[in-house]
Structures are given as structure tokens and as C-alpha cells.
Design a protein around this motif. Sequence first.
Motif, PDB file in Angstrom:
ATOM      1  N   ALA A 185      27.681  44.406  36.215  1.00  0.00           N
ATOM      2  CA  ALA A 185      26.260  44.251  35.886  1.00  0.00           C
ATOM      3  C   ALA A 185      25.413  44.025  37.125  1.00  0.00           C
ATOM      4  CB  ALA A 185      26.068  43.099  34.903  1.00  0.00           C
ATOM      5  N   LEU A 186      26.032  43.566  38.196  1.00  0.00           N
ATOM      6  CA  LEU A 186      25.344  43.389  39.475  1.00  0.00           C
ATOM      7  C   LEU A 186      25.466  44.622  40.363  1.00  0.00           C
ATOM      8  CD1 LEU A 186      26.572  39.783  40.342  1.00  0.00           C
ATOM      9  CD2 LEU A 186      24.249  40.410  39.663  1.00  0.00           C
ATOM     10  N   GLY A 187      26.183  45.647  39.880  1.00  0.00           N
ATOM     11  CA  GLY A 187      26.410  46.833  40.697  1.00  0.00           C
ATOM     12  C   GLY A 187      27.547  46.689  41.678  1.00  0.00           C
ATOM     13  N   ARG A 188      28.422  45.692  41.465  1.00  0.00           N
ATOM     14  CA  ARG A 188      29.529  45.439  42.390  1.00  0.00           C
ATOM     15  C   ARG A 188      30.847  45.737  41.676  1.00  0.00           C
ATOM     16  NH1 ARG A 188      27.707  39.854  45.339  1.00  0.00           N
ATOM     17  NH2 ARG A 188      29.953  39.777  45.678  1.00  0.00           N
ATOM     18  N   ASP A 189      31.178  47.010  41.583  1.00  0.00           N
ATOM     19  CA  ASP A 189      32.324  47.451  40.798  1.00  0.00           C
ATOM     20  C   ASP A 189      33.658  47.020  41.391  1.00  0.00           C
ATOM     21  OD1 ASP A 189      30.408  48.625  39.259  1.00  0.00           O
ATOM     22  OD2 ASP A 189      30.951  50.700  39.746  1.00  0.00           O
ATOM     23  N   GLN A 190      33.685  46.685  42.661  1.00  0.00           N
ATOM     24  CA  GLN A 190      34.937  46.366  43.323  1.00  0.00           C
ATOM     25  C   GLN A 190      35.386  44.934  43.057  1.00  0.00           C
ATOM     26  OE1 GLN A 190      31.999  46.601  44.722  1.00  0.00           O
ATOM     27  NE2 GLN A 190      31.709  45.012  46.270  1.00  0.00           N
ATOM     28  N   PRO A 211      44.657  43.637  46.431  1.00  0.00           N
ATOM     29  CA  PRO A 211      44.465  43.483  47.876  1.00  0.00           C
ATOM     30  C   PRO A 211      43.106  44.023  48.322  1.00  0.00           C
ATOM     31  CG  PRO A 211      46.688  44.221  47.419  1.00  0.00           C
ATOM     32  CD  PRO A 211      45.965  44.271  46.119  1.00  0.00           C
ATOM     33  N   GLY A 212      42.415  43.222  49.121  1.00  0.00           N
ATOM     34  CA  GLY A 212      41.101  43.574  49.619  1.00  0.00           C
ATOM     35  C   GLY A 212      39.960  43.014  48.811  1.00  0.00           C
ATOM     36  N   TYR A 247      47.473  38.014  37.002  1.00  0.00           N
ATOM     37  CA  TYR A 247      46.876  39.070  36.191  1.00  0.00           C
ATOM     38  C   TYR A 247      46.240  40.088  37.131  1.00  0.00           C
ATOM     39  CZ  TYR A 247      44.343  41.281  32.339  1.00  0.00           C
ATOM     40  OH  TYR A 247      43.862  42.175  31.412  1.00  0.00           O
ATOM     41  N   SER A 248      47.006  41.141  37.438  1.00  0.00           N
ATOM     42  CA  SER A 248      46.562  42.099  38.452  1.00  0.00           C
ATOM     43  C   SER A 248      46.878  43.521  38.022  1.00  0.00           C
ATOM     44  CB  SER A 248      47.257  41.823  39.792  1.00  0.00           C
ATOM     45  OG  SER A 248      46.998  42.856  40.719  1.00  0.00           O
ATOM     46  N   PRO A 249      45.905  44.429  38.099  1.00  0.00           N
ATOM     47  CA  PRO A 249      46.193  45.827  37.826  1.00  0.00           C
ATOM     48  C   PRO A 249      47.046  46.480  38.905  1.00  0.00           C
ATOM     49  CG  PRO A 249      43.938  45.588  38.598  1.00  0.00           C
ATOM     50  CD  PRO A 249      44.476  44.205  38.396  1.00  0.00           C
ATOM     51  N   ALA A 250      47.149  45.833  40.057  1.00  0.00           N
ATOM     52  CA  ALA A 250      47.970  46.379  41.138  1.00  0.00           C
ATOM     53  C   ALA A 250      49.456  46.224  40.852  1.00  0.00           C
ATOM     54  CB  ALA A 250      47.619  45.690  42.461  1.00  0.00           C
ATOM     55  N   GLU A 260      43.973  35.428  52.229  1.00  0.00           N
ATOM     56  CA  GLU A 260      43.602  35.187  53.621  1.00  0.00           C
ATOM     57  C   GLU A 260      42.097  35.065  53.706  1.00  0.00           C
ATOM     58  OE1 GLU A 260      45.256  38.389  55.885  1.00  0.00           O
ATOM     59  OE2 GLU A 260      47.281  37.544  55.868  1.00  0.00           O
ATOM     60  N   GLY A 261      41.614  33.868  54.005  1.00  0.00           N
ATOM     61  CA  GLY A 261      40.180  33.643  54.069  1.00  0.00           C
ATOM     62  C   GLY A 261      39.525  33.869  52.723  1.00  0.00           C
ATOM     63  N   GLU A 262      38.557  34.779  52.679  1.00  0.00           N
ATOM     64  CA  GLU A 262      37.814  35.033  51.458  1.00  0.00           C
ATOM     65  C   GLU A 262      38.409  36.151  50.608  1.00  0.00           C
ATOM     66  OE1 GLU A 262      33.685  35.740  52.018  1.00  0.00           O
ATOM     67  OE2 GLU A 262      33.291  33.804  52.964  1.00  0.00           O
ATOM     68  N   HIS A 263      39.510  36.747  51.045  1.00  0.00           N
ATOM     69  CA  HIS A 263      39.997  37.938  50.369  1.00  0.00           C
ATOM     70  C   HIS A 263      41.474  37.824  49.988  1.00  0.00           C
ATOM     71  CE1 HIS A 263      36.372  39.396  52.462  1.00  0.00           C
ATOM     72  NE2 HIS A 263      36.268  40.210  51.429  1.00  0.00           N
ATOM     73  N   ILE A 264      41.827  38.598  48.992  1.00  0.00           N
ATOM     74  CA  ILE A 264      43.222  38.715  48.584  1.00  0.00           C
ATOM     75  C   ILE A 264      43.910  39.683  49.535  1.00  0.00           C
ATOM     76  CG2 ILE A 264      44.755  39.481  46.734  1.00  0.00           C
ATOM     77  CD1 ILE A 264      42.421  38.676  44.797  1.00  0.00           C
ATOM     78  N   ALA A 265      45.033  39.264  50.068  1.00  0.00           N
ATOM     79  CA  ALA A 265      45.759  40.100  51.026  1.00  0.00           C
ATOM     80  C   ALA A 265      46.924  40.841  50.386  1.00  0.00           C
ATOM     81  CB  ALA A 265      46.277  39.243  52.183  1.00  0.00           C
ATOM     82  N   TRP A 266      47.500  40.264  49.328  1.00  0.00           N
ATOM     83  CA  TRP A 266      48.720  40.868  48.767  1.00  0.00           C
ATOM     84  C   TRP A 266      48.982  40.256  47.400  1.00  0.00           C
ATOM     85  CZ3 TRP A 266      53.088  38.053  47.461  1.00  0.00           C
ATOM     86  CH2 TRP A 266      54.250  38.784  47.159  1.00  0.00           C
TER      87      TRP A 266
END
Length: 538
Positions: free
Chosen positions: A465-470, A476-477, A17-20, A30-36
Amino acid sequence: MTERTSRTVLLRGGSVYSPADPFATAMLVEGEHIAWVGSDGAAEAYADVADEIVELDGALVTPAFVDAHVHATSAGLALTGLDLTGCPSLGEALERIAGFARTAGPAGGPAGVLIGHGWDETGWAEGRPPTLAELDAAAGGAALYLSRTDVHSGLASTALRALTPGLDALPGHSADGPLTRDAHHAVRRAALAHLTPEQRRDAQRATLTRAAALGIGSLHECAGPDISSEQDLTDLLALAGQGDTPEVFGYWGELGGVEAARRLGAVGAGGDLFVDGALGSHTACLHTPYEDAPHTGTAYLTAEQVADHVAACTEAGLQAGFHAIGDAALTAVLDGVRAAADRVGPARVKALRHRVEHAEALDDKAVAAFVELGLVASVQPAFDATWGGPEGMYAQRLGAERAAALNPFAALLRAGVPLAFGSDAPVTALDPWGTVRAAAFHRTPEHRISVRAAFTAHTRGGWRALGRDQDGVLVPGAVASYAVWSAGELVVQTPDSRVAGWSTDPRSGTPGLPDLTPGAPLPVCRRTVVRGRTVHRA
């Protein structure tokens, strides 16, 4: 031990389920983040570099849920101990209390106080809670605290009352019935003070484990001096900080509590900072009297106090927030935030996205004020599912017409008010897909929102709600906090209907979600990952 987060994990063969990419079937972490994210065919290029390949076998991958309002210790005590939620009668409740007391022993167990939750007299034939004599008999003389389902009133046995000095002089005291207001806060503090560190840890661990098993990757703990304690919040944040559970973001609900919030590591001075109580306990503050009681509830804070708190938080760069359910309480909040904006500047107030918890009795004017002031509505759709409708508790308290106006999610969404969904556990259960369903099938049809909008409010909305829109999306990222589901066929709601009109046509170009029509089975969580760490695996 937790797994290291430098690993590369490839998930393939499912639906992401990805808007990308609305047709994505694979994802690389990769690690803590989505790479692709992309197709299975393109994923072959990453197979050789992956430390782990997860064969999804058709499973759905979504962002992990965010529960934006919980009380972890109380929820854990209900999960592991005496929970009267849904108890069908007074007699059955007394039998369950007696059985729990016998199991705990005559001293009330290691803590010396029995703690339970969830009674609700509105569905019992007697229409009343236990008397003090009935409670003492069922508890076998032990100190016993039982919070009502809304946690805004409670029952205390004679032995517990004896552990609470000055109780009979406090507002909300009753010699025989439920305790409200200051009296309730006092007996709750007395009961929770007798928890051992081990009992608190076990209760908190139970909540976090249950959350992970339901695909919840983070929780907002609404703590405060009247509902838990500084030690309780400190212990919870330390437990979550070990990295093998969902993340926890703490709120400290104390008037003027800016420094305390910072010292405790809280992200805001809000949450359950009470402006009023709850409808079930007749303590929500209303402009017009209750239908079944000759008063308008309880006001804990004035608009002036709200203004001072919001101004202080804004000056400190800290998010504020308030518990407000009744229309009069919400008026006090809105007047107070507006006064703070006049004092420190509207742009500064809006930038911090101060929160209102529950926000049930909103009219169009109040919704517009939320937009004007940049407020977040932290709401609980399960409240409507549990107490809404023409025969529900809300209608008993307010009459059918006023009750039908509660929880206007569609109006909030149309106006552009940020929505963050939560459970208020233990008030209602941790149940994210059930929460999404409750919003999409609100008992008042004009308040319904789409499943997609409800899902967004329960995932990305908690981060906003925490101010973390990303955060809260699989692109990715982004942070790799996600859940894997056995979900059956995925569907998309057609745009001309909020309650029906489901499509499986891939030409819509919209990522599909599970069919949540009433009666359809809810998805089952197979795996929950928080920042690249697996915290639940079925």
C-alpha cells in the motif's frame, strides 16, 4: 538508548516463515537486513561471526505486522484512560464516566478536558446514549468529550460545548444528543486542543508500545485537520523517528492538502479524508435509506472534489486516499478517480495506488472499478467481527441482506485488488492475529479468505500500500523487521476449504502458520524487531 544496528544476529531452532525456504529453521540478520535463511545445520557456519545468538526453542519467526490504519493519540488515550468499549449498559457507562471524572479531579485533570472513547448504544437495553443532563452529572461539571465507538459522532458535556464557539450553528448539532458532522469535528478539535504536549506524547507512546508488544512493526497514521492536528502528526513522527518504537508512516487527510502533506512529512494526502461517515452513526452515505432511519446518511465530498484531489496528487506524484464506507460514497470516489484518470492519464493514476479506507459496501461493479483504477483497499476485518452477522449492528442499520454484502474480502482478492489490513484503532483494538482470524472466519462465509492470504494482507499488504513491494517478507536482502512468537503447532490450510481442513504435513512445501480456528489461543509475541532494532522483548 537503542541498540546499534550493525550487529549480526543469528536466530536458530525455530520455524521461519519465509518464501525463500518453506522449511527454514534459522535466520541471520546483519544490521538492518536479512542476510540468510535456512536450516539449523547450515546455520552453524555463522555461529562464530554472530554478535548474538537467539535460541528460538521452537518459536515461530514471521514478518512483523503492519497496521495500515490507526489514530495513535486517540488509541493511546483509550489505552491509558476512559475506554467504554464493550460497556454492557448505559448505567455502567455513566458509572465509569463518574469514576474517571473523580480520579481526574474537578478541573478535568491537567488538560482541563476529560477525553474518553468507545460508547455504543446499540447493545444497551435503553437503546440510547446518555442525555446531556446525565452526561453533565456523571462528569461532575467537567468538560468531557466521548467519541462513539466508530469515532463519527460524539458526546460533549455542557462545559465542553461552552469551549466550542458557534457550535449550535454547525451541521450535525444536537442540543441534547450526540453530535455529528461539523459539530462533532468542532468539539473534538476543542477537546484535543487542551491536551498538553506531555499527555499527547504519553498517549502516542502507549500506542506504539502496545503495537510493539503485539508484533506490529509499522503503522499508518491517518491524521488530518478534522481528526487530529498538524502538531499531533508532527509529534508522532518525531517520536517514532527516535528509533525505539515501530515505524510510523503518516497520511494527511485534507482536501487539496498536497503541500501540507509534504511539509508535514506525510507519505500521502489521504487516509481519513472523509467522503462519508460511519454506519453506526448513521452518517455512511448510501444509495438506499437506512433500515432504521429515514435518510441515506451524509455526503462530505462530491465526485468532482474527489477528481480534483486525485488529479492534484497524481500531478505531484503523491498518493491520494479517501475514507468511504457507504455505497454512495464509494460511487463518488470511483467516479472521481475515473474522472481524474481521464484528465491526467490512467497509467499515472494507477501507478500511485491511491487508497480507499474501509471500502465496506462494495458490489461486483465496484470491485471491478478498483482493479481498473489500481486502487488499494485498506480494510478492517475486525469491523465484521464486531458488527457483522444477522444480529449485529450492520443488520440493524441495513437489514440482513445488505449487511451480509459488506466487506467482501474474497471478491476483492479474487479480482486482484491489493488488500492492506488495519484496525482503525481506537475504533477496534490493535490485534493483528485477531484481525487475520476475523478475515478467515468472516461472518458471511462467501467473503472468507485463507489464513495465509489474510496474514499476507496484514504484513506485506501494508508495505504494498506504500508502494514498497520488496518489504514485508523474510528473504535475504529484505529489511529485518520481524516478530518472534510462541505459537504452538503450525498448520497449513488445505486448498479446498477456507474455514477447515488443517494439515501439519511438511510435504505440502508451504510454510505453516498458527491454528486460528475460533477458540484456539492466539500466538504470544516474544520479540519484535524493526530494521534490526529490538523494540519489544517479553
